[in-house]
Scaffold this active site. Structure first.
Site, PDB file in Angstrom:
ATOM      1  N   ASP A  69     -16.586   2.358  -7.506  1.00 48.87           N
ATOM      2  CA  ASP A  69     -16.442   0.904  -7.506  1.00 48.87           C
ATOM      3  C   ASP A  69     -15.722   0.400  -8.751  1.00 48.87           C
ATOM      4  O   ASP A  69     -16.265   0.474  -9.856  1.00 48.87           O
ATOM      5  CB  ASP A  69     -17.835   0.270  -7.404  1.00 48.87           C
ATOM      6  CG  ASP A  69     -17.786  -1.240  -7.373  1.00 48.87           C
ATOM      7  OD1 ASP A  69     -16.754  -1.792  -6.933  1.00 48.87           O
ATOM      8  OD2 ASP A  69     -18.767  -1.881  -7.778  1.00 48.87           O
TER       9      ASP A  69
ATOM     10  N   ASP B 118     -10.389  -4.572  -6.346  1.00 47.43           N
ATOM     11  CA  ASP B 118     -11.763  -4.088  -6.178  1.00 47.43           C
ATOM     12  C   ASP B 118     -11.868  -3.135  -4.994  1.00 47.43           C
ATOM     13  O   ASP B 118     -11.787  -3.547  -3.839  1.00 47.43           O
ATOM     14  CB  ASP B 118     -12.709  -5.282  -5.988  1.00 47.43           C
ATOM     15  CG  ASP B 118     -14.166  -4.854  -5.885  1.00 47.43           C
ATOM     16  OD1 ASP B 118     -14.482  -3.727  -6.304  1.00 47.43           O
ATOM     17  OD2 ASP B 118     -14.978  -5.649  -5.390  1.00 47.43           O
TER      18      ASP B 118
END
Length: 395
Positions: free
Chosen positions: A91, A279
């Site tokens: 992430d 992201d």
């Protein structure tokens, strides 16, 4: 053998700069599963009710863009000596690494757990931690050990003396997730407890050939738990990515945050200076309500309140215009194959992979999630605090 060699060099105080490719696993996000079942709209209403009940908590979250029901790409890591395997979310929108521990309560049932008593390189740490994400929470204590990117059966990137979280409790959102934990790849400033993130630690120790990593994502298919892309640590991925188009300086070294100045789809365009982030932990593109609505209208998509999503006929994929995003002096175009998603509704409808995102005055206004990263390899240049973009070399 490679792991042992690196460990020996580390003990001798020597360095060996590495470039390691880390295979990612694609699995359908809980968002897509809930959409197909018609549950996503109710879930969003539930989250909104929680936010309305205590907005100050969510406004101050250090990692408030993350809802881990939205994650699609996972990776294998190991921790300790001998190595203990885990499947984690990779992430770029958070900074902490945590996995469940053997003392975790029933919330960790079914997940792999870290047993520090079985690792000869583990160092205890009495500090506790609590992380509240937008979609879930976890808590536990910190420890230090060798964390290695990749499975034990492949070439690994071992990072000794890494501080990470050992969870003693996780919320239901994580309990029902396929991943064991989360490995954040963003900056230390975003980290809870100011813990040095794993990759930053590798850079600080001179382990990587270059202080950057590249993300290449494959197009979404119908299969799940299959190869989904590659993270290349220490170099630009020249196998899966074309020449670098341009670099954009980071406006904030917390998330990988930078400036975009225009969003366009068909006859709709919105020109304004926006703070945006790249992201990997978001499967759609998120932006301001008015702009997302305008783009959806230009696409011919309709919003369904029950699903909390925009629908568009799957047959339109071949004729739909690109989403054009201006970053610096370049326009980056996302093809419909990457932003119109077929999740098997069975009625000829697909989802427009965009959602309204309200940052409540905190953090970025746009989240450039997986549709953008599938179109363009993203180069996260930590050393020079900039983002690079290169065309993905896939049909």
């Amino acid at each position: 053998m490679r792991r042992s060699f690196i460990a020996l060099l580390t003990l001798l105080g020597l360095s060996s700069a590495l470039v390691v490719q880390h295979q990612m696993v694609y699995r359908e996000s809980r968002r897509s599963q809930m959409m197909r079942r018609g549950e996503w709209g109710a879930y969003l209403q539930h989250k909104a009710a929680l936010r309305d009940f205590n907005p100050s908590v969510y406004a101050s979250l250090p990692q408030n863009v993350n809802d881990y029901g939205d994650v699609e790409y996972l990776g294998n890591i190991t921790i300790g000596t001998p190595p203990q395997p885990f499947l984690v979310v990779l992430d770029t929108g958070s900074s902490n690494l945590w996995v469940p521990g053997t003392t975790c309560d029933g919330t960790c049932k079914g997940k792999k757990t870290f047993d520090f008593s079985k690792s000869t390189t583990f160092v205890s740490n009495n500090q506790t931690w609590v992380i509240q994400y937008e979609g879930g929470n976890a808590k536990g204590y910190l420890g230090q050990d060798t964390v290695s990117f990749g499975a034990a059966t492949e070439q690994q990137l071992p990072v000794p003396k890494t501080t990470f979280g050992i969870a003693t409790q996780i919320s239901a959102e994580f309990k029902n997730d396929a991943a064991d934990g989360i490995l954040g790849l963003a900056f230390t400033a975003l980290s809870v407890g100011h813990v040095t993130p794993v990759l930053i630690n590798a850079i600080n120790q001179g382990i990587l050939d270059q202080p950057l990593f590249t993300v290449w994502l494959e197009h979404v298919g119908t299969a799940t738990n299959v190869k989904g892309g590659v993270m290349t640590y220490g170099a630009i991925d020249t196998t899966n990515c074309g020449p670098v188009i341009a670099y954009q300086p980071l406006s904030s070294a917390t998330y990988y945050q930078f400036v975009a100045t225009s969003f366009k789809l068909g006859n709709y365009v919105q020109s304004k200076t926006y703070q945006v982030i790249s992201d990997t932990g978001t499967s759609f593109i998120g932006g301001p309500q008015a702009v997302v609505d305008g783009m959806a209208k230009a696409l011919g998509a309709t919003f369904d309140q029950d699903f909390g999503s925009y629908f568009v006929p799957c047959a339109n994929i071949k004729t739909s215009p690109t989403i054009d995003i201006t970053i610096g002096s370049n326009v980056y175009s996302i093809d419909a194959v990457n932003y119109v998603i077929d999740i098997g509704m069975g009625d000829g409808n697909c989802f427009f992979a965009a959602f309204a995102f309200n940052n409540f005055g905190f953090g970025p206004a746009w989240i450039l999630g997986d549709p953008f990263i599938r179109q363009y390899c993203n180069i996260y240049d930590i050393g020079q605090q900039r983002m690079g973009f290169a065309k993905s070399l896939q049909p």
